[in-house]
Design a protein around this motif. Structure first.
Motif, PDB file in Angstrom:
ATOM      1  N   ARG A 573       0.818  -1.210   0.000  1.00 34.32           N
ATOM      2  CA  ARG A 573       0.000   0.000   0.000  1.00 34.32           C
ATOM      3  C   ARG A 573       0.856   1.267   0.000  1.00 34.32           C
ATOM      4  N   VAL A 574       2.178   1.084   0.042  1.00 33.38           N
ATOM      5  CA  VAL A 574       3.111   2.204  -0.012  1.00 33.38           C
ATOM      6  C   VAL A 574       4.182   1.872  -1.051  1.00 33.38           C
ATOM      7  N   HIS A 575       4.432   2.820  -1.941  1.00 37.66           N
ATOM      8  CA  HIS A 575       5.506   2.669  -2.919  1.00 37.66           C
ATOM      9  C   HIS A 575       6.612   3.660  -2.580  1.00 37.66           C
ATOM     10  N   ARG A 576       7.780   3.129  -2.268  1.00 38.77           N
ATOM     11  CA  ARG A 576       8.931   3.976  -1.964  1.00 38.77           C
ATOM     12  C   ARG A 576       9.578   4.471  -3.261  1.00 38.77           C
ATOM     13  N   LEU A 577      10.465   5.444  -3.114  1.00 36.66           N
ATOM     14  CA  LEU A 577      11.185   5.941  -4.286  1.00 36.66           C
ATOM     15  C   LEU A 577      12.030   4.828  -4.903  1.00 36.66           C
ATOM     16  N   LEU A 578      12.517   3.907  -4.063  1.00 38.86           N
ATOM     17  CA  LEU A 578      13.258   2.751  -4.574  1.00 38.86           C
ATOM     18  C   LEU A 578      12.365   1.904  -5.470  1.00 38.86           C
ATOM     19  N   ASP A 579      11.102   1.722  -5.077  1.00 38.72           N
ATOM     20  CA  ASP A 579      10.152   0.966  -5.906  1.00 38.72           C
ATOM     21  C   ASP A 579       9.902   1.670  -7.228  1.00 38.72           C
ATOM     22  N   ALA A 580       9.948   3.009  -7.212  1.00 37.18           N
ATOM     23  CA  ALA A 580       9.727   3.770  -8.449  1.00 37.18           C
ATOM     24  C   ALA A 580      10.799   3.448  -9.483  1.00 37.18           C
ATOM     25  N   PHE A 581      12.050   3.345  -9.043  1.00 35.46           N
ATOM     26  CA  PHE A 581      13.122   3.019  -9.985  1.00 35.46           C
ATOM     27  C   PHE A 581      12.986   1.583 -10.495  1.00 35.46           C
ATOM     28  N   PHE A 582      12.509   0.679  -9.642  1.00 33.78           N
ATOM     29  CA  PHE A 582      12.258  -0.690 -10.107  1.00 33.78           C
ATOM     30  C   PHE A 582      11.163  -0.708 -11.179  1.00 33.78           C
ATOM     31  N   ILE A 583      10.082   0.067 -10.936  1.00 31.78           N
ATOM     32  CA  ILE A 583       8.987   0.131 -11.907  1.00 31.78           C
ATOM     33  C   ILE A 583       9.477   0.729 -13.221  1.00 31.78           C
ATOM     34  N   LEU A 584      10.317   1.744 -13.148  1.00 29.81           N
ATOM     35  CA  LEU A 584      10.866   2.347 -14.364  1.00 29.81           C
ATOM     36  C   LEU A 584      11.698   1.337 -15.149  1.00 29.81           C
ATOM     37  N   SER A 585      12.406   0.461 -14.450  1.00 27.25           N
ATOM     38  CA  SER A 585      13.261  -0.527 -15.127  1.00 27.25           C
ATOM     39  C   SER A 585      12.440  -1.562 -15.891  1.00 27.25           C
ATOM     40  N   LEU A 586      11.144  -1.675 -15.601  1.00 28.18           N
ATOM     41  CA  LEU A 586      10.311  -2.645 -16.308  1.00 28.18           C
ATOM     42  C   LEU A 586      10.131  -2.283 -17.778  1.00 28.18           C
ATOM     43  N   TYR A 587      10.285  -1.012 -18.108  1.00 32.65           N
ATOM     44  CA  TYR A 587      10.136  -0.588 -19.513  1.00 32.65           C
ATOM     45  C   TYR A 587      11.204  -1.231 -20.403  1.00 32.65           C
ATOM     46  N   PRO A 588      12.500  -1.039 -20.105  1.00 33.67           N
ATOM     47  CA  PRO A 588      13.498  -1.741 -20.938  1.00 33.67           C
ATOM     48  C   PRO A 588      13.444  -3.251 -20.749  1.00 33.67           C
ATOM     49  N   LEU A 589      12.991  -3.709 -19.558  1.00 31.80           N
ATOM     50  CA  LEU A 589      12.874  -5.153 -19.328  1.00 31.80           C
ATOM     51  C   LEU A 589      11.883  -5.785 -20.296  1.00 31.80           C
ATOM     52  N   CYS A 590      10.800  -5.070 -20.606  1.00 30.03           N
ATOM     53  CA  CYS A 590       9.804  -5.587 -21.546  1.00 30.03           C
ATOM     54  C   CYS A 590      10.427  -5.790 -22.928  1.00 30.03           C
ATOM     55  N   LEU A 591      11.165  -4.785 -23.411  1.00 33.52           N
ATOM     56  CA  LEU A 591      11.824  -4.919 -24.710  1.00 33.52           C
ATOM     57  C   LEU A 591      12.837  -6.056 -24.700  1.00 33.52           C
ATOM     58  N   ALA A 592      13.590  -6.173 -23.614  1.00 30.76           N
ATOM     59  CA  ALA A 592      14.582  -7.239 -23.515  1.00 30.76           C
ATOM     60  C   ALA A 592      13.909  -8.609 -23.519  1.00 30.76           C
ATOM     61  N   THR A 593      12.761  -8.722 -22.847  1.00 27.87           N
ATOM     62  CA  THR A 593      12.031  -9.994 -22.807  1.00 27.87           C
ATOM     63  C   THR A 593      11.595 -10.412 -24.203  1.00 27.87           C
ATOM     64  N   VAL A 594      11.044  -9.446 -24.959  1.00 27.84           N
ATOM     65  CA  VAL A 594      10.610  -9.753 -26.324  1.00 27.84           C
ATOM     66  C   VAL A 594      11.798 -10.197 -27.169  1.00 27.84           C
ATOM     67  N   TYR A 595      12.917  -9.499 -27.054  1.00 23.27           N
ATOM     68  CA  TYR A 595      14.092  -9.810 -27.862  1.00 23.27           C
ATOM     69  C   TYR A 595      14.624 -11.207 -27.547  1.00 23.27           C
ATOM     70  N   VAL A 596      14.701 -11.552 -26.271  1.00 25.80           N
ATOM     71  CA  VAL A 596      15.224 -12.868 -25.872  1.00 25.80           C
ATOM     72  C   VAL A 596      14.295 -13.978 -26.341  1.00 25.80           C
ATOM     73  N   LEU A 597      12.975 -13.791 -26.130  1.00 24.71           N
ATOM     74  CA  LEU A 597      12.025 -14.837 -26.519  1.00 24.71           C
ATOM     75  C   LEU A 597      12.016 -15.052 -28.031  1.00 24.71           C
ATOM     76  N   GLU A 598      12.224 -14.008 -28.808  1.00 30.50           N
ATOM     77  CA  GLU A 598      12.203 -14.143 -30.260  1.00 30.50           C
ATOM     78  C   GLU A 598      13.509 -14.704 -30.810  1.00 30.50           C
ATOM     79  N   ASN A 599      14.626 -14.224 -30.281  1.00 28.15           N
ATOM     80  CA  ASN A 599      15.917 -14.529 -30.901  1.00 28.15           C
ATOM     81  C   ASN A 599      16.669 -15.682 -30.247  1.00 28.15           C
ATOM     82  N   TYR A 600      16.339 -16.022 -29.018  1.00 24.83           N
ATOM     83  CA  TYR A 600      17.050 -17.096 -28.328  1.00 24.83           C
ATOM     84  C   TYR A 600      16.150 -18.281 -27.979  1.00 24.83           C
TER      85      TYR A 600
END
Length: 604
Positions: A573-600
């Motif tokens: 029920r509380v999101h710390r600033l540390l959690d905010a940076f983790f959530i931001l990292s999900l954006y490039p993680l999504c692209l990386a997931t697609v790339y790995v699943l397609e190419n590897y």
């Protein structure tokens, strides 16, 4: 090799087949010939443009779509100032129009003759929109709305005994502690998180059928004819599942709109957004207090004329709902002058509030109203007396309180300066007429016209520029030898979802639990609309265009990000600033997931 089009009873499908040795390879028509064949198309064909032209046109079309999205958003928010339409607009119109740019990108990507390949642009726009809205704006909302955390709880309320002149929600101001700063939010965020999970059922249905019929990993070294037959086989198998998923998406779409409508009748995020729009309009001079209550005033006096009982009219459910709405609207103005929080303001503060809500009354008229509201003759009035006073003023169509009219011509400031001999005197300038200077009924009429104009123009621009934008992104992927999915994943949301990003940030920076809840609800609502409205368009294309669902990697990535965001809301029920940076990292993680699943891994 020559790419020919083979026609069957259901669709055109591009097939690669060798040219017979006795057949002369035909020459392609020049760009001028192609343009002559379509003389009414104002957009240049991307395949005839060089790289610089493609980049320029992509930026230009993207800017037009960005402005179109803002026009739709601004027009919709103007309609929130029409009390009779506000619940419908906030609960139904705003979510739909917010999803229109993404929906049109998806639609036009699947209507061309090469839909099976070009639809990857629509997939990229859908995935990019969903993931971007749940990561970048979420991060900005936490960053802008963060407050200090005491014992793991956000400090939204001033502690007893704290000095109001020195106390700050973020202590010290500008604190960037990853652990000791963050946000808290209301239960609506948890409810919307569950809704977001439920509405992913459409993805589950179509992707489940793809897992059954697809060969994983994909075979390599297939001829064009073999690949064509595999796609046709997959499309036939997945066709009925696409139809089932389409009905599920439509069902969830209608259920979500009904849910939002019910919330708009109470005290949920929709009603908060309506009140916030009214407050902002009053502060900007777009709307006056009586303008905000024009339709309600007319309805109540019409009812009283029929029933003849003022008490019965004012104690009805509709009247009480309006009183609650106006309390939300007026509370920030009252709190601005009630500095010590003792629920009392004096006459001078009362006059300033009247100016803030756009009502220009003479001092004598305001004094008469203040004395009528100050029933105990204490020299100040409480919030309850203040609301009753202002609503009585706004609801009385026969009030004899005289307004202080603004002059038609403004005095030129140069008149106060000494003129040189022979210099002509300065003329007075026209005062531009704003909505706040009009009668309440005229305000409402102008607001409706302006809102309709903005929404119509924005929607028209989206319909005109979405198709050429899809062609450009597809061609850009070909030139860069990069899947069009990645191109549209990054670029399309910047044009279509910028308004949601700005709105979420502006709500969050007020640093209250309610504003944070409204901010995050906006982002979750946009993701839910993508799961229902936009995915329904996509599945309709799959069904009617007989397309194969070749997006397993993209689908898993979209669902993975949504599940991670939803679980973080349900269990924290509380999101710390540390959690905010983790959530931001999900954006490039999504692209990386697609790339790995397609190419590897070898998925679609």
């Amino acid at each position: 090799w020559l790419k020919l089009f083979q026609f069957d009873s259901k669709s055109f499908t591009a097939v690669d087949r060798p040219v017979p040795s006795n057949m002369v390879e035909p020459s392609f028509a020049t760009a001028a010939d192609r343009a002559a064949q379509d003389p009414f198309n104002p957009f240049p064909a991307p395949e005839n443009c060089n790289m610089a032209q493609i980049i320029f046109l992509t930026g230009m079309y993207g800017y037009v779509l960005f402005q179109a999205s803002n026009l739709i958003s601004d027009g919709s928010e103007l309609l929130l100032l029409v009390p009779a339409a506000a619940p419908v607009v906030g609960s139904v119109v705003l979510p739909i129009l917010g999803a229109v740019p993404d929906g049109m990108m998806v639609l036009f990507s699947g209507l061309g003759p090469d839909a099976q390949n070009q639809v990857s642009v629509g997939v990229g726009a859908l995935a990019g929109s969903t993931v971007m809205l749940l990561t970048l704006p979420w991060f900005l909302a936490i960053l802008a709305g963060r407050v200090s955390l005491k014992d793991g709880k956000p400090t939204y309320h001033r502690p007893a005994g704290a000095d109001p002149t020195t106390w700050d929600k973020l202590d010290p101001p500008g604190n960037l502690s990853l652990i000791h700063t963050g946000i808290g939010y209301g239960p609506e965020i948890v409810q919307n998180a569950w809704t977001m999970l439920y509405t992913m059922l459409g993805y589950v249905i179509i992707q489940g059928s793809a897992f059954v019929v697809d060969k994983m990993p994909k075979p390599v070294d297939l001829s064009a004819v073999q690949e064509h037959h595999i796609l046709k086989h997959e499309a036939r198998y997945e066709n009925s599942f696409a139809l089932g998923g389409l009905f599920v998406c439509i069902g969830f779409f209608m259920w979500y709109l009904w849910k939002m409508w019910k919330e708009s009748q109470g005290s949920g995020a929709v009603s908060d957004a309506i009140a916030e729009s009214t407050i902002q309009a009053m502060r900007e001079g777009t709307l006056t207090l009586r303008g905000a209550m024009a339709s309600f005033r007319d309805a109540q006096w019409s009812s009283m004329c029929k029933k003849g009982d003022l008490n019965e009219v004012l104690l009805s459910k509709e009247s009480m709902d309006e009183v609650r709405r106006m309390c939300k609207v007026l509370a920030p103005f009252f709190a601005h002058y009630d500095l010590n929080g003792d629920n009392a303001i004096d006459f001078e503060e009362f006059r300033m509030i009247f100016k803030d809500v756009g009502e220009n009354l003479s001092r004598d008229a305001q004094n008469a109203m203040f004395k009528a509201a100050d029933t105990n003759r204490s020299g100040d009035i409480s919030f309850e007396e203040f609301v009753a006073c202002l609503m009585s003023f706004a609801l009385d169509p026969n009030t004899n309180l005289q307004e202080t009219k603004k002059p038609k011509y403004a005095t030129n400031p140069n008149n106060y300066l000494k003129n040189e001999e022979g210099e002509e005197e300065e003329e007075e300038e026209d005062v531009p007429e704003d909505l706040a200077d009009l009668e309440p009924e005229e305000q409402q009429k102008r607001i409706k016209i302006r809102a309709a104009y903005k929404m119509a123009l924005g929607t028209l621009l989206v319909l005109i520029f979405s198709d050429p934008m899809v062609d450009l992104l597809s061609e850009l992927g070909v030139r860069l030898d990069v899947s069009a999915f990645y191109i549209s994943f990054v670029l399309a949301p910047l044009a279509s979802n910028a308004s949601e990003l700005v709105a979420a940030y502006n709500y969050a920076k007020k640093r209250t639990c309610k504003s944070i809840t409204t901010s995050l609800s906006t982002l979750e609502g946009a993701a839910i609309m993508n799961n229902t409205f936009c995915l329904a368009i996509f599945l309709a294309l799959v069904y009617f265009q007989n397309l194969a669902w070749e997006f397993s990697a993209e689908t898993i990535a979209i669902m993975l990000i949504q599940v991670m965001i939803a679980l973080s809301c349900v269990f924290r029920r509380v999101h710390r600033l540390l959690d905010a940076f983790f959530i931001l990292s999900l954006y490039p993680l999504c692209l990386a997931t697609v790339y790995v699943l397609e190419n590897y891994v070898g998925w679609d």
